[in-house]
Design an enzyme around this catalytic site. Structure first.
Site, PDB file in Angstrom:
ATOM      1  N   ILE A 433       0.822  -1.209   0.000  1.00 20.09           N
ATOM      2  CA  ILE A 433       0.000   0.000   0.000  1.00 20.09           C
ATOM      3  C   ILE A 433       0.856   1.259   0.000  1.00 20.09           C
ATOM      4  CG2 ILE A 433      -1.790   1.260   1.264  1.00 20.09           C
ATOM      5  CD1 ILE A 433      -2.651  -1.348  -0.202  1.00 20.09           C
ATOM      6  N   ASP A 601      -3.870   8.281  -1.887  1.00 30.34           N
ATOM      7  CA  ASP A 601      -4.648   7.582  -0.862  1.00 30.34           C
ATOM      8  C   ASP A 601      -5.819   8.417  -0.359  1.00 30.34           C
ATOM      9  OD1 ASP A 601      -3.125   5.291  -0.903  1.00 30.34           O
ATOM     10  OD2 ASP A 601      -1.792   5.935   0.706  1.00 30.34           O
ATOM     11  N   HIS A 697      -2.460  -4.573  11.009  1.00 24.58           N
ATOM     12  CA  HIS A 697      -2.520  -4.005  12.351  1.00 24.58           C
ATOM     13  C   HIS A 697      -2.274  -5.066  13.419  1.00 24.58           C
ATOM     14  CE1 HIS A 697      -4.551  -0.931   9.934  1.00 24.58           C
ATOM     15  NE2 HIS A 697      -4.081  -0.093  10.819  1.00 24.58           N
TER      16      HIS A 697
END
EC number: 2.1.1.14
Length: 759
Positions: A433, A601, A697
């Site tokens: 990403i 983004d 995460h």
């Protein structure tokens, strides 16, 4: 007149809780040491509120990770897969929040979503069919007693039963209706226990009442609270709402036996109108949310005094309150030594908002409010023009925008054909990403430069060394499209705030985003413009090291706006378009310098979406989507535009997302069980997509088979020619070892699926 605070920041003025929890998770701190730090932070929070004269101080607003997760644990709502790990209570709690991978098993974390229209993320509890919902925990009661032992009476804040049921995920056949009796009994037990402890008030937070409510929702709310309140004893109940008005259920709420009702007069567009039209119960206390809990600008006392006077005609007893929890703003301006007083006098962080409440209380207690020193000083501030750094060229550029400025040519289908020929990427192209691990040495390099310990040249040399290291690593791993890693960036929004004109940057203005993750939102002070290139040099350096494409990495205008503290003197639309024009300059310069793939983004696209669907387009989407289109409308057909979005529910705005006209869109998906894949299929989504194949995460490393299973599921609904392979989000919070291992597994899985498809 009294004052109240819905909730207070908990991470510590210098992020003490963040560092303590992270040390505990690394086994560098004992449980007892962690609890001692937490206890000290709670006491400091209570005392600063008491010292500022707050009458209704809140307890149980503290959390090691998330309050909704705390509520689930309180009510015995722990999925079996976590119980089977046989961990102690605190480690089981962190396993639900972050996942677990160790000698006792391997489980993913619970899903994570955005908390209504904020940048705070909550953990989504899961109720299994065999879950027994009942009061088993003691956290709210322990913290109430802890505060009392400090000489401070508090009202305990607990997420209300209705909001809890609206946000929880039912994993089997069980329904909300099946859970009403159990949840009502558990909340009744909470009230009874507080009554035994002698608590004066309990605050039930019900922000879900500010959303669109059906008749069924109102019936559900009524059923739950009629049962909860039927056995209420001495402890009073405050029904606290925030993030909007409760127009769909106002008449019902004011007739129910609550002792106090908290209403939002900042974001609640119709709140005052509701009170004036339908009145307010004479035997209830109105907790009036008049001090903005989300933004950082000073309160205009004249407006607030006039509002309270008007409310006084309808309400017998009014408590001045924040509009929502102060968790959404930084702690205090006292830590901001580098901000000029010219700026600071216009700002109010959490502690300064306590002062505002105290001053308003004094002003409103005076027979002539306008004569008080506090009122006079406040009006002097608001009567003087604020030096907001106007840029007439930017204002003219925004006002001169035409329809063509928001349209990219040719259409997406034609661009896809052109780009397939230009890039010649394999099926299921792999990428990340954007960000790569922000290790201790990366942070130290940035800190040393800011403190003047190293020169700019030394700072840049280090960053280029990290870029070179990770370009080589990505090539070794076998990724198809690379990134430079963003080692120069502290945060995806703060970094752009530092490099665009019109922003203020704080030193210690930290705000909790989720768990131990904190961000430092920039303050939009004036008109926004770009006076120099921001990302071009590092992007070009990275591209010079490889023959593979390196993505240019930018943050989109809507996310920059939503993750900043916006101005209140111009519209959000105009502010978004100003940012969009600035980022557009960067996009065109990247393209002119040979960067062929540019990712812009929009992680926070949904964040400021109004809670009510009727307002979605007129108040938000009708300018938010065009703001993104404005950024990339001028690029060549062969330049591929990517965007990324995460941790929100996108199903109901999926057509608007496709209307952003990006060439590739990556979504968070792994933590939410790939639910976005069904949505994309059902709506006939035509844009190339990359639903995340693993959760970044969590520190756990996804296995090859786990990733292959996710890809197989995606390929059932997404054409193979449209599918990209990537993690859920950026990797800045992860360590190098786990990142490399995870990406290696990602590439292996993609190649194996690719081979099977070619066969």
């Amino acid at each position: 007149m009294k004052t109240s605070v819905i909730g207070y920041p908990r991470i510590g003025t210098l992020r003490e809780l963040k560092f303590a929890v992270e040390k505990y998770l690394k086994k560098e701190l004992t449980k007892e040491e962690l609890q001692a730090i937490a206890s000290k932070l709670r006491e400091e929070n209570w005392k600063v509120q008491k010292n500022n004269g707050i009458d209704f101080i809140t307890s149980n607003d503290f959390s090691f990770y998330d309050n909704l997760l705390d509520t689930a644990v309180l009510l015995n709502i722990v999925p079996n897969r976590y119980r089977q790990l046989k961990l102690d209570a605190l480690d089981e709690y962190f396993a639900m929040a972050r996942g677990y991978q160790g000698d006792k098993g391997d489980v993913k974390a619970l899903p994570m979503k955005k908390w209504f229209n904020t940048n705070y993320h909550y953990i989504v509890p899961e109720i299994d069919d065999d879950t027994e919902v009942l009061l088993v925990g003691s956290k709210p009661f322990d913290e109430y007693v802890e505060a009392k032992n400090c000489g401070i009476e508090t009202k305990s804040a607990i997420i209300g039963a209705f909001t809890f049921l609206k946000l929880v995920k039912f994993t089997g056949k069980r329904t909300v209706e099946d859970s009403i009796a159990d949840i009502a009994r558990a909340y009744s037990d909470i009230l009874n226990k507080f009554s035994v402890l002698g608590a004066g008030w309990v605050q039930f937070d019900e922000p879900a009442l500010c959303m669109d409510l059906s008749e069924e929702d109102i019936v559900l709310f009524s059923k739950i609270y009629e049962r909860i309140l039927s056995e209420k004893k001495n402890t009073k109940v405050l029904l606290q709402t925030y993030f909007g008005d409760i127009r769909d259920c106002y008449n019902k709420v004011v007739t129910m036996p609550f002792d106090g009702i908290g209403l939002d007069f900042v974001e609640g567009k119709k709140t005052l109108e509701l009170v004036k039209s339908f009145g307010f119960s004479e035997n209830k206390t109105l907790f009036a949310g008049v001090v903005n809990g989300k933004n950082i600008w000073r309160n205009n006392y004249s407006n607030t005094v006039n509002l309270i006077r008007e409310l006084g005609e309808y309400c017998n007893e009014i408590v001045l309150s924040t509009s929502c929890s102060l968790i959404h703003v930084p702690y205090t301006l006292k830590n901001e030594s580098s901000l000029f007083q010219e700026y600071k006098k216009h700002l109010a962080f959490a502690e300064e908002k306590l002062t505002e409440l105290s001053e308003l209380k004094k002003i409103l207690s005076c027979s002539d409010p306008a004569s008080t020193e506090e009122y006079v000083d406040n009006q002097k501030l608001f009567n003087l023009p604020r030096n907001c750094e106007e840029n007439t060229a930017v204002q003219s550029a925004v006002s001169g925008l035409s329809k063509d400025d928001f349209i990219r040519y040719p259409d997406s289908g034609e661009r896809e054909k052109i780009q397939k020929a230009v890039f010649s990427l394999p099926l299921l192209p792999t990428t990340t990403i954007g960000s790569l691990p922000q290790t201790a040495e990366v942070k130290e390099n940035r800190s040393n430069y800011k403190k003047g310990k190293i020169t700019f040249e030394q700072y840049v040399t280090f960053i280029k060394g990290k870029i070179a290291e990770w370009i080589a690593l990505q090539e070794k791993i076998g990724l198809d499209v690379l990134v430079h890693g963003e080692f120069e960036r502290n945060d995806m929004v703060e970094y752009f705030g530092e490099n665009l004109d019109g922003f203020l940057i704080t030193e210690k203005g930290w705000v909790q985003s989720y768990g131990t993750r904190c961000v430092k939102p920039p303050i939009i002070w004036g008109d926004i413009s770009r006076s120099k290139p921001i990302t071009v040099d590092y992007s070009l350096y990275a591209q010079s090291l490889t023959s593979k494409c390196v993505k240019g990495m930018l943050t989109g205008p809507v996310t920059i706006l939503n993750w900043s503290f916006p101005r209140e003197d111009i519209s959000l639309k105009d502010c978004a378009f100003q940012i969009a024009l600035a980022i557009k300059d960067e996009v065109l310069e990247l393209e002119a310098n040979g960067i062929k793939i540019i990712q812009i983004d929009e992680a926070a696209l949904r964040e400021k979406l109004p809670l009510r669907k009727s307002d979605w387009h007129s108040e938000y989407l009708d300018w938010a989507i065009p703001a993104f289109r404005l950024v990339h409308s001028g690029v060549k057909p062969e330049t591929q535009i990517h965007t990324h979005m995460c941790y929100s529910e996108f199903a109901d705005i999926i057509k608007d997302i496709e209307n952003m006209d990006a060439d590739v869109i990556t979504f968070e998906a792994a933590r939410s069980d790939l639910s976005i894949v069904d949505t994309l299929s059902e709506c006939g989504f035509k844009t190339q997509v990359g639903p995340g194949v693993y959760d970044i995460h969590s520190p756990r490393i996804p296995g090859i088979q786990e990733i292959k299973k996710a890809l197989i599921k995606m390929l059932e609904k997404i054409p193979k020619e449209k599918l990209w392979v990537n993690p859920d989000c950026g990797l800045k919070t992860r360590g190098k070892t786990e990142t490399v291992a995870s990406l290696e597994n990602l590439v292996i899985a993609a190649k194996e699926i690719r081979r099977s498809l070619s066969v």
